[in-house]
Write a protein that holds these residues in place. Sequence first.
Motif, PDB file in Angstrom:
ATOM      1  N   THR A 105      -0.211  -2.335 -14.266  1.00  0.00           N
ATOM      2  CA  THR A 105      -0.543  -3.320 -13.233  1.00  0.00           C
ATOM      3  C   THR A 105      -1.902  -3.924 -13.534  1.00  0.00           C
ATOM      4  O   THR A 105      -2.878  -3.177 -13.670  1.00  0.00           O
ATOM      5  CB  THR A 105      -0.609  -2.665 -11.838  1.00  0.00           C
ATOM      6  OG1 THR A 105       0.573  -1.913 -11.617  1.00  0.00           O
ATOM      7  CG2 THR A 105      -0.753  -3.707 -10.740  1.00  0.00           C
ATOM      8  N   PRO A 106      -1.982  -5.258 -13.606  1.00  0.00           N
ATOM      9  CA  PRO A 106      -3.309  -5.858 -13.798  1.00  0.00           C
ATOM     10  C   PRO A 106      -4.208  -5.580 -12.596  1.00  0.00           C
ATOM     11  O   PRO A 106      -3.708  -5.418 -11.473  1.00  0.00           O
ATOM     12  CB  PRO A 106      -3.017  -7.359 -13.885  1.00  0.00           C
ATOM     13  CG  PRO A 106      -1.570  -7.471 -14.174  1.00  0.00           C
ATOM     14  CD  PRO A 106      -0.926  -6.259 -13.562  1.00  0.00           C
ATOM     15  N   LEU A 107      -5.505  -5.535 -12.817  1.00  0.00           N
ATOM     16  CA  LEU A 107      -6.511  -5.423 -11.755  1.00  0.00           C
ATOM     17  C   LEU A 107      -6.435  -4.100 -10.996  1.00  0.00           C
ATOM     18  O   LEU A 107      -7.041  -3.949  -9.935  1.00  0.00           O
ATOM     19  CB  LEU A 107      -6.396  -6.589 -10.758  1.00  0.00           C
ATOM     20  CG  LEU A 107      -6.495  -7.994 -11.377  1.00  0.00           C
ATOM     21  CD1 LEU A 107      -6.148  -9.064 -10.340  1.00  0.00           C
ATOM     22  CD2 LEU A 107      -7.886  -8.229 -11.929  1.00  0.00           C
ATOM     23  N   ALA A 108      -5.653  -3.139 -11.529  1.00  0.00           N
ATOM     24  CA  ALA A 108      -5.542  -1.860 -10.824  1.00  0.00           C
ATOM     25  C   ALA A 108      -6.903  -1.155 -10.771  1.00  0.00           C
ATOM     26  O   ALA A 108      -7.203  -0.446  -9.816  1.00  0.00           O
ATOM     27  CB  ALA A 108      -4.509  -0.967 -11.503  1.00  0.00           C
ATOM     28  N   GLY A 109      -7.729  -1.379 -11.791  1.00  0.00           N
ATOM     29  CA  GLY A 109      -9.059  -0.765 -11.797  1.00  0.00           C
ATOM     30  C   GLY A 109      -9.898  -1.229 -10.624  1.00  0.00           C
ATOM     31  O   GLY A 109     -10.268  -0.440  -9.749  1.00  0.00           O
ATOM     32  N   PRO A 110     -10.197  -2.516 -10.534  1.00  0.00           N
ATOM     33  CA  PRO A 110     -11.047  -2.980  -9.436  1.00  0.00           C
ATOM     34  C   PRO A 110     -10.358  -3.001  -8.072  1.00  0.00           C
ATOM     35  O   PRO A 110     -11.024  -2.822  -7.050  1.00  0.00           O
ATOM     36  CB  PRO A 110     -11.430  -4.405  -9.856  1.00  0.00           C
ATOM     37  CG  PRO A 110     -10.420  -4.815 -10.859  1.00  0.00           C
ATOM     38  CD  PRO A 110      -9.987  -3.564 -11.551  1.00  0.00           C
ATOM     39  N   LEU A 111      -9.024  -3.224  -8.023  1.00  0.00           N
ATOM     40  CA  LEU A 111      -8.364  -3.444  -6.734  1.00  0.00           C
ATOM     41  C   LEU A 111      -7.402  -2.333  -6.333  1.00  0.00           C
ATOM     42  O   LEU A 111      -6.908  -2.330  -5.207  1.00  0.00           O
ATOM     43  CB  LEU A 111      -7.570  -4.758  -6.763  1.00  0.00           C
ATOM     44  CG  LEU A 111      -8.340  -6.038  -7.076  1.00  0.00           C
ATOM     45  CD1 LEU A 111      -7.422  -7.244  -6.953  1.00  0.00           C
ATOM     46  CD2 LEU A 111      -9.539  -6.202  -6.141  1.00  0.00           C
ATOM     47  N   GLY A 112      -7.114  -1.400  -7.224  1.00  0.00           N
ATOM     48  CA  GLY A 112      -6.071  -0.406  -6.937  1.00  0.00           C
ATOM     49  C   GLY A 112      -4.697  -0.975  -7.282  1.00  0.00           C
ATOM     50  O   GLY A 112      -4.526  -2.187  -7.413  1.00  0.00           O
ATOM     51  N   GLY A 135     -10.006   7.809   6.515  1.00  0.00           N
ATOM     52  CA  GLY A 135     -10.022   6.956   7.703  1.00  0.00           C
ATOM     53  C   GLY A 135     -11.188   5.983   7.784  1.00  0.00           C
ATOM     54  O   GLY A 135     -11.196   5.090   8.629  1.00  0.00           O
ATOM     55  N   HIS A 136     -12.189   6.135   6.925  1.00  0.00           N
ATOM     56  CA  HIS A 136     -13.364   5.247   6.986  1.00  0.00           C
ATOM     57  C   HIS A 136     -13.257   4.136   5.948  1.00  0.00           C
ATOM     58  O   HIS A 136     -12.954   4.405   4.788  1.00  0.00           O
ATOM     59  CB  HIS A 136     -14.644   6.049   6.748  1.00  0.00           C
ATOM     60  CG  HIS A 136     -14.892   7.095   7.776  1.00  0.00           C
ATOM     61  ND1 HIS A 136     -15.269   6.785   9.064  1.00  0.00           N
ATOM     62  CD2 HIS A 136     -14.782   8.451   7.725  1.00  0.00           C
ATOM     63  CE1 HIS A 136     -15.393   7.912   9.759  1.00  0.00           C
ATOM     64  NE2 HIS A 136     -15.091   8.927   8.975  1.00  0.00           N
ATOM     65  N   PRO A 137     -13.529   2.887   6.347  1.00  0.00           N
ATOM     66  CA  PRO A 137     -13.429   1.772   5.400  1.00  0.00           C
ATOM     67  C   PRO A 137     -14.417   1.932   4.242  1.00  0.00           C
ATOM     68  O   PRO A 137     -15.587   2.231   4.458  1.00  0.00           O
ATOM     69  CB  PRO A 137     -13.807   0.543   6.244  1.00  0.00           C
ATOM     70  CG  PRO A 137     -13.704   0.981   7.659  1.00  0.00           C
ATOM     71  CD  PRO A 137     -13.934   2.449   7.683  1.00  0.00           C
ATOM     72  N   VAL A 138     -13.918   1.765   3.017  1.00  0.00           N
ATOM     73  CA  VAL A 138     -14.790   1.832   1.837  1.00  0.00           C
ATOM     74  C   VAL A 138     -14.725   0.547   1.015  1.00  0.00           C
ATOM     75  O   VAL A 138     -15.552   0.327   0.135  1.00  0.00           O
ATOM     76  CB  VAL A 138     -14.450   3.030   0.923  1.00  0.00           C
ATOM     77  CG1 VAL A 138     -14.820   4.339   1.600  1.00  0.00           C
ATOM     78  CG2 VAL A 138     -12.975   3.033   0.522  1.00  0.00           C
ATOM     79  N   ALA A 139     -13.735  -0.294   1.311  1.00  0.00           N
ATOM     80  CA  ALA A 139     -13.627  -1.548   0.579  1.00  0.00           C
ATOM     81  C   ALA A 139     -12.738  -2.503   1.363  1.00  0.00           C
ATOM     82  O   ALA A 139     -11.977  -2.076   2.242  1.00  0.00           O
ATOM     83  CB  ALA A 139     -13.044  -1.313  -0.815  1.00  0.00           C
ATOM     84  N   VAL A 140     -12.873  -3.780   1.057  1.00  0.00           N
ATOM     85  CA  VAL A 140     -12.043  -4.776   1.731  1.00  0.00           C
ATOM     86  C   VAL A 140     -11.710  -5.890   0.742  1.00  0.00           C
ATOM     87  O   VAL A 140     -12.528  -6.257  -0.101  1.00  0.00           O
ATOM     88  CB  VAL A 140     -12.742  -5.306   3.011  1.00  0.00           C
ATOM     89  CG1 VAL A 140     -14.112  -5.887   2.689  1.00  0.00           C
ATOM     90  CG2 VAL A 140     -11.897  -6.345   3.727  1.00  0.00           C
ATOM     91  N   LEU A 141     -10.463  -6.353   0.838  1.00  0.00           N
ATOM     92  CA  LEU A 141      -9.990  -7.444  -0.023  1.00  0.00           C
ATOM     93  C   LEU A 141      -9.490  -8.582   0.850  1.00  0.00           C
ATOM     94  O   LEU A 141      -8.762  -8.352   1.818  1.00  0.00           O
ATOM     95  CB  LEU A 141      -8.838  -6.956  -0.916  1.00  0.00           C
ATOM     96  CG  LEU A 141      -8.079  -8.052  -1.675  1.00  0.00           C
ATOM     97  CD1 LEU A 141      -8.880  -8.536  -2.879  1.00  0.00           C
ATOM     98  CD2 LEU A 141      -6.713  -7.559  -2.131  1.00  0.00           C
ATOM     99  N   GLY A 142      -9.872  -9.777   0.520  1.00  0.00           N
ATOM    100  CA  GLY A 142      -9.346 -10.947   1.226  1.00  0.00           C
ATOM    101  C   GLY A 142      -8.706 -11.916   0.259  1.00  0.00           C
ATOM    102  O   GLY A 142      -9.221 -12.130  -0.835  1.00  0.00           O
ATOM    103  N   MET A 143      -7.562 -12.457   0.646  1.00  0.00           N
ATOM    104  CA  MET A 143      -6.980 -13.573  -0.093  1.00  0.00           C
ATOM    105  C   MET A 143      -6.874 -14.717   0.906  1.00  0.00           C
ATOM    106  O   MET A 143      -6.099 -14.642   1.853  1.00  0.00           O
ATOM    107  CB  MET A 143      -5.588 -13.217  -0.636  1.00  0.00           C
ATOM    108  CG  MET A 143      -5.613 -12.093  -1.674  1.00  0.00           C
ATOM    109  SD  MET A 143      -3.939 -11.578  -2.169  1.00  0.00           S
ATOM    110  CE  MET A 143      -3.474 -12.881  -3.321  1.00  0.00           C
ATOM    111  N   ASP A 155      -8.419   6.426  -0.331  1.00  0.00           N
ATOM    112  CA  ASP A 155      -7.172   7.180  -0.393  1.00  0.00           C
ATOM    113  C   ASP A 155      -6.028   6.442   0.307  1.00  0.00           C
ATOM    114  O   ASP A 155      -4.905   6.908   0.350  1.00  0.00           O
ATOM    115  CB  ASP A 155      -7.344   8.606   0.160  1.00  0.00           C
ATOM    116  CG  ASP A 155      -7.917   8.622   1.570  1.00  0.00           C
ATOM    117  OD1 ASP A 155      -7.670   7.659   2.327  1.00  0.00           O
ATOM    118  OD2 ASP A 155      -8.609   9.603   1.910  1.00  0.00           O
ATOM    119  N   SER A 156      -6.348   5.290   0.892  1.00  0.00           N
ATOM    120  CA  SER A 156      -5.281   4.483   1.493  1.00  0.00           C
ATOM    121  C   SER A 156      -5.706   3.020   1.507  1.00  0.00           C
ATOM    122  O   SER A 156      -6.901   2.714   1.448  1.00  0.00           O
ATOM    123  CB  SER A 156      -5.002   4.924   2.940  1.00  0.00           C
ATOM    124  OG  SER A 156      -6.048   4.472   3.788  1.00  0.00           O
TER     125      SER A 156
END
Lengths: 386, 120
Positions: A174-181, A361-369, A339-340
């Motif tokens: 999967t592309p971008l799996a490193g930075p985005l999961g 349960g605590h936010p560690v990252a966020v992605l927006g499109m 972890d999620s």
Amino acid sequence: MRMVAVVGASLAGLSAARSLRGQGFDGRLVVIGDELHRPYDRPPLSKEFLAGSLAETELALEPDDEDLRAEWLLGVRAVGLDGPQRAVRLADGSEVRADGVVIATGAAARTLPGTDGLAGVHTLRTLDDARALRDELALGGRLVVIGGGFIGAEVASTAYALGLDVTVVEAAPTPLAGPLGETMGGIVSALHADHGVRLLCGVGVQGLRGVSRVEAVLLEDGRSIPADTVVVGVGARPCVEWLAGSGLELADGVRCGADGRTGLPGVVAVGDCASWYDPRAGLHRRVEHWTGARERPDAAVTALLAGGAVEPGAPRPPYFWSDQYGVKIQFAGHAAAADSVTIEEGARDDRNVLAVYRRSGHPVAVLGMNQPRLFTRWRKQLAAAA
Amino acid sequence: MMIPACRLVDLPRGEAYRLDIDPPVSVFHTDDGEVFAIDDTCTHQDASLADGWLEGCEVECPLHASKFDLRTGAVDAPPAKRPVRTHEVHVEDGMIYVRLSLDAPNLPPCVAARLAGGPA
């Protein structure tokens, strides 16, 4: 401190020079750059500049009326550093000795072994790279992009808009799996197929075919993808070879504290060549983002001018953006810590999602499109929670 | 020209209200309770500053890292290089009014081209 040398004249170097003046440094300021160009902005190189919709003059990072009272040594490469003396040795044999040194030499595009001298094969890192690639894309034809990371995806998107036939080859499943999961990497990279750009995943590149000019990309599974132009987007390596023997610790970049301080007094490192300590994660990491090159020099300069007498503040979570196929992609935080991941807003099929990554349960990252408003709110929350 | 924007009670502190005129203008209510109006479009690229990161009297573009001073319109650092226009604000009977600046706006190239009727 009467004289500071900034080695590197791109965004991180310029930001350091600005921070120095902004924080009251009134001494002699020398900025050394190996390119002949004044500082320019790189993000448009894979997008508007490559597409021909942004002129070269618009890439300038300095407004006309800015005067940093700096001496610019451009077109000259730093080849060595005498750490204790803080003396920067230059390729022309001269030497710049300073009380403080800011290392901002960035990173260089990785290449494919054995492809030197083959026409039609490009990397994209500098303005000169972008000029050469832009001229070639203008001829049309078939483009193969090796590497489905952000640079590769942006080039593919730009070339698609220019009407080229585009294939992206990515070694990982999967592309971008490193930075985005995996999950979000899959959703973002689905943009290629949405636009008829072929994406071949999970297959490595064996080599290129061609005598004087590239003709095809040979894959490890035996396939051969015809190509008129090839872009190699397989990451970058920090430009720190010149620091060998300087006394600095070099491990995937210059090893630094949480404010850019190195093991040598009076020497700090910023930008893509610097591996800063991240107190939250408890490890060193090199962050190759524009925003880091823009913001972190402030802290490094504070540390340099204070001689280490100031405790570093907590940096904001890393942030980067990308534009692909008309979709604005934004990311802040660290996906690897999660972890999620859940889509909180929008629909994946519409490519307008806001996804939040959590750990326990605590936010560690966020992605927006295409979610700038919500993204900003989450980004603020992330920074506040940190 | 005075334009009614919104009621002050409908604009909580820390929030922005975007006036959909051409070019759009945004009204910011700071955490300290002050109200400012500036051009909504970042001078670097087409982005709504009303979506940005408001802190004190500065708003950071939601896409990149340039911060604009709500009081002066000045920008702190690249990628944006030009300031935004500021507009006068009046609050009367709980209503926020904006008096539009007569200066020419500093719009990013793509937006300027669109407003000029050229290709976006």
